[in-house]
Design an enzyme around this catalytic site. Structure first.
Site, short mmCIF file in Angstrom:
data_model
loop_
_atom_site.label_atom_id
_atom_site.label_comp_id
_atom_site.label_asym_id
_atom_site.label_seq_id
_atom_site.Cartn_x
_atom_site.Cartn_y
_atom_site.Cartn_z
N ASN A 158 37.98 11.87 6.83
CA ASN A 158 39.28 11.28 6.55
C ASN A 158 40.18 11.33 7.77
O ASN A 158 40.38 10.31 8.45
CB ASN A 158 39.92 11.99 5.35
CG ASN A 158 41.26 11.40 4.98
OD1 ASN A 158 41.73 10.45 5.59
ND2 ASN A 158 41.90 11.97 3.97
N ASP A 159 40.67 12.51 8.11
CA ASP A 159 41.63 12.62 9.22
C ASP A 159 41.09 12.05 10.53
O ASP A 159 41.84 11.49 11.31
CB ASP A 159 41.99 14.10 9.44
CG ASP A 159 42.85 14.64 8.30
OD1 ASP A 159 43.51 13.82 7.64
OD2 ASP A 159 42.84 15.86 8.08
#
Lengths: 466, 104
Positions: free
Chosen positions: A394-395
């Site tokens: 994600n990040d």
């Protein structure tokens, strides 16, 4: 065996260890490297047995101890699943730390057998080295145990912080340095044990505030510490093999920590102070963002998109490891390749819980390593790629790191996933990643969210590819 | 004036840090996990110290505190040596190139 001969042989051990690390520059030479490492270790053990004066009848104790350890180690090595590598390495670090402490304590009580003087009358240089070695060893021991517990899930992965934490650590640090000073002056037993206890305590305290996704830095750092502990003992025992090895391991861990910090665009100090992502409260806080429209799809849509693409890049993250989705993923890729889709994998430096974690998992699933690329090598390819399949990451894909100076992850190198024609995101829910930041990629027109467990979703896609 | 042997050891130490620095930068990132497990295995060369501790003035009937600590340290280091090298070997076996026959 003469001291000169054994010194030369210990030097050869050191050289073999250097070759072991050198072998890791490519997968082809790596197995040879490991062989050098094993040879070096055997040599070191044989030389040290031959250089102590022993009654051969006592050798049996050594063989028993070695066999017990060997059997335990062997069983662990064969049984451990690849997804558990981070905690295994953390656990192993703790053993090195504890062994260093035990050797130092032993040398403190019987310095004569190590040639360091007599009890409480040890050579000044040796007692300094011993103090440093025992202290770093103790820090490695408790620090690694906490890291192990966090990774194994025996302890919450979220940072544990309390007010005054940094002052307490600073105070303990000063205490440790002064205790080493006192130890040099009077060599008292109480001071020696106080030093060990203070070091054990600080090892515990410096790791508890560090959160789950910072674990790659922590493991590398503890790797480095275990090396410095070995070097400290090496100086005490005046042993070249230990000094060389300690320096190699110490610098290796330090470099890995540096690479990991750079992968997150955070300073080492910032990671150590910990507490990052503490505001990562799940659920309610995301209400505002969830109102934004999100396109979500199912396995059928994803299969259709990928089957008709000419190129696909897979972006795996820690979620893939948690879901054990690597084998299903390989199956999916095999099917895509049969449809003449070009597939490659993009690995972010901090994907997973330790350096190289994703690469090992993909290798385990028989993914050829020449299809797996590092961030710098593949980042330009996203623009010419049809589909990015983001599984459990994600990040590391968040474009806010490039565009939003207010974002906590601003400046972190990220994979340019948004440049692909379409992006598939396999995620269990809309919750933000570890950094607690929302990913604007979720709301883009060309993004399709696949809400499911990474493994189940991938398996469903495989079914739909037929 | 004679040079203290400590200085020689320090020189070895510093030069080894440099060797480590250059060698480790040349390690391919995809092998960073095996790098950690193998550095872990080699740092167990601390067994050298454990061996001295185990056998120091040991005469079979009279096992000292230091000897016991030594034997425990030998056991711990052995777990690490066998575990570390074997798990590294297991990992490295998995790294394969394209086209090569897959083994199930």
């Amino acid at each position: 065996m003469s001291a000169n001969l054994s010194s030369v042989l210990f030097l050869i051990t050191g050289i073999l260890f250097i070759l072991a690390l050198r072998g890791l520059s490519s997968p082809e030479t790596s197995r040879m490297g490991n062989f050098f490492g094993i040879t070096g270790m055997i040599l070191a053990i044989v030389v040290s047995i031959l250089s102590v004066d022993i009654f051969f009848s006592n050798l049996i104790y050594f063989i028993v101890a070695l066999s017990i350890g060997g059997i335990i180690g062997g069983i662990i090595a064969f049984k451990i699943p690849m997804t558990a590598m981070p905690q295994l390495v953390a656990g192993f670090h703790s053993l090195v730390g504890l062994a260093a402490v035990l050797v130092a304590v032993s040398a403190y009580y019987s310095p004569d057998s190590f040639g360091l003087g007599t009890f409480q009358n040890i050579k000044t240089a040796s007692i300094i080295e011993m103090g440093l070695g025992v202290s770093i060893g103790a820090i490695t021991f408790t620090g690694s145990i906490i890291a192990f517990m966090k990774l194994q899930g025996l302890m919450s992965g979220s940072p544990v912080t309390f007010s005054g934490q940094h002052y307490l650590n600073a105070l303990l640090g000063i205490l440790i340095i002064s205790l080493i000073g006192y130890l040099v002056v009077n060599q008292s037993t109480q001071i020696f044990w106080m030093l060990i206890i203070a070091s054990l305590l600080i090892g515990f305290l410096i790791i508890i505030p560090i959160g789950g996704a910072d674990m790659p830095v922590v493991i590398s750092m503890l790797n480095s510490y275990s090396g410095w502990a070995a070097a400290g003992i090496g100086f005490t025992l005046e042993n070249t093999a230990l000094i060389i090895t300690g320096a190699l391991v110490g610098s290796s861990g330090a470099i890995l920590s540096y690479i990991m910090c750079k992968g997150m665009n955070r300073s080492f100090i910032n990671v150590i102070l910990g507490g990052f992502g503490t505001d990562n409260s799940s659920g309610e806080t995301n209400e505002k963002t969830e109102q934004k429209p999100v396109k979500s799809g199912n396995a059928e849509d994803a299969a259709f998109l990928m089957k008709n693409a000419s190129s696909v890049i897979i972006v795996p993250g820690y979620g893939m490891a948690v879901a054990q989705a690597q084998h299903a993923l390989r199956e999916m890729v095999d099917k895509l390749k049969k449809n003449d889709v070009k597939v490659s994998y993009a690995i972010h430096p901090v994907a997973g819980r330790m350096p190289g974690h994703m690469n090992v998992l993909l290798a385990e699933a028989n993914v050829p390593y020449d299809e797996v690329f590092e961030l710098d090598d593949i980042n330009n390819d996203f623009a010419n790629t049809d589909v990015a399949y983001v599984i459990g990451a994600n990040d590391v894909t968040n474009p806010a790191a490039k565009t939003d100076p207010k974002s906590p992850i601003f400046g972190m190198p990220v994979l340019d996933v948004e440049k692909c024609k379409s992006v598939l995101f396999v995620k269990r829910s809309m919750s933000p990643g570890y950094a607690g930041v929302d990913n604007e990629l979720f709301y883009k027109d060309n993004t399709l969210m696949l809400f499911a467990d990474a493994k189940k979703m991938t398996e469903n896609i495989v079914k739909n590819l037929d | 004036m004679e040079i203290d042997p400590f200085i020689f050891r320090l020189s070895i130490f510093i030069l080894s840090i440099f060797i480590g620095y250059f060698v480790v930068w040349s390690v391919t990132p995809s092998l960073h996990t095996p790098l950690m497990s193998v550095t872990n295995a080699i740092s167990s060369v601390i067994i050298v110290g454990a061996i001295i501790a185990s056998f120091s003035s040991l005469d079979g009937s009279n096992i000292s505190f230091s000897n016991i600590l030594g034997f425990i340290a030998v056991t711990l280091a052995a777990i690490n040596i066998f575990g570390g090298f074997l798990v590294t070997q297991r990992m490295l076996q998995m790294y394969k190139k394209k086209e090569k026959k897959k083994n199930k």
